[in-house]
Design an enzyme around this catalytic site. Structure first.
Site, mmCIF file in Angstrom:
data_model
loop_
_atom_site.group_PDB
_atom_site.id
_atom_site.type_symbol
_atom_site.label_atom_id
_atom_site.label_comp_id
_atom_site.label_asym_id
_atom_site.label_seq_id
_atom_site.Cartn_x
_atom_site.Cartn_y
_atom_site.Cartn_z
ATOM 1 N N LYS A 120 3.455 -2.151 -6.352
ATOM 2 C CA LYS A 120 4.291 -3.157 -7.055
ATOM 3 C C LYS A 120 3.896 -3.503 -8.308
ATOM 4 O O LYS A 120 5.018 -2.884 -9.229
ATOM 5 C CB LYS A 120 4.309 -5.027 -6.243
ATOM 6 C CG LYS A 120 4.678 -5.839 -6.458
ATOM 7 C CD LYS A 120 4.957 -7.097 -6.489
ATOM 8 C CE LYS A 120 3.536 -7.702 -7.727
ATOM 9 N NZ LYS A 120 3.590 -9.428 -7.290
ATOM 10 N N ASP A 138 8.563 -7.901 -5.584
ATOM 11 C CA ASP A 138 7.384 -9.256 -5.208
ATOM 12 C C ASP A 138 8.306 -10.839 -4.287
ATOM 13 O O ASP A 138 9.356 -10.519 -3.460
ATOM 14 C CB ASP A 138 7.259 -10.311 -6.608
ATOM 15 C CG ASP A 138 8.159 -10.683 -7.666
ATOM 16 O OD1 ASP A 138 9.549 -10.940 -6.547
ATOM 17 O OD2 ASP A 138 7.889 -11.343 -8.018
#
Length: 211
Positions: A120, A138
């Site tokens: 991420k 997320d």
């Protein structure tokens, strides 16, 4: 959800916010990398409050390395997991200087090799600092993708893959910012603000909140 709906969703998100960006404050790719590293399980606001105190004088790999692990920990102790994050940030600075000439690498593989940098974080840096059309999933994007039906998936990687497949090409660069902001402020976890949402008529969530 069909392609026409997705096209309209992103067209509306773009019209409402033509130039979205991260809420983290930074001036260089390195500062963005450190800010994102610090933001795990913390709010962007709390990270900005901390980085404003040390970025001006220590906002380079050399500057942070000179500050040291304990020095950095003092600046970021208001952020969760601050000791681990300080350790990872300093180790990252060392690797950047030793292996990358002090520059932030522009490939996911090289970024993920840095301490504390996962998929991420790498995707955020590649997208926001270097303009690559990556999708950093997320908790907000995961929730919005599943709830709306834009890209449902059982885990983060599945949602990322589906978004990469389903988001129209012309919106891919900014899509993750729009989805994060939607999840952060409108399509919130406990009680989504459906009456305030600009795409509620296109969303496939069955239990929409009433006005």
């Amino acid at each position: 959800m069909n392609a026409a709906k997705r096209q309209e969703i992103f067209a509306r998100l773009q019209a409402a916010n033509p130039h979205p960006t991260t809420e983290l404050e930074y001036e260089t790719p390195f500062q963005l990398l450190i800010a994102v590293l610090l933001s795990a399980q913390a709010t962007d606001k709390s990270v900005n409050i901390a980085t404003r105190k040390f970025f001006p004088e220590h906002g380079t790999p050399e500057g942070l390395l000179a500050l040291g692990e304990e020095g950095l920990a003092d600046y970021i102790k208001t952020i969760g997991l601050y000791r681990t994050k300080a350790k990872n940030a300093i180790a990252t600075c060392r690797i950047l200087l030793e292996q990358h000439g002090g520059e932030v690498p522009q490939t996911r593989e090289a970024l993920e090799a840095l301490p504390g940098v996962g998929r991420k974080t790498a995707n955020v840096v590649l997208n926001t600092a270097f303009g690559q059309p990556t999708m950093a999933v997320d908790t907000h994007i995961f929730r919005v993708s599943n709830r709306t039906g834009i890209a449902p998936g059982k885990n983060v990687l599945e949602v990322e893959r589906k978004l990469e497949k389903f988001v129209p090409r012309e919106y891919m660069q900014d899509a993750h910012h729009w989805l994060i902001l939607l999840g952060r402020y409108v399509c919130v976890a406990r009680k989504p603000k459906c009456p305030q949402c600009g795409i509620s008529d296109l969303c496939e969530f069955k239990q929409k909140t009433p006005a």
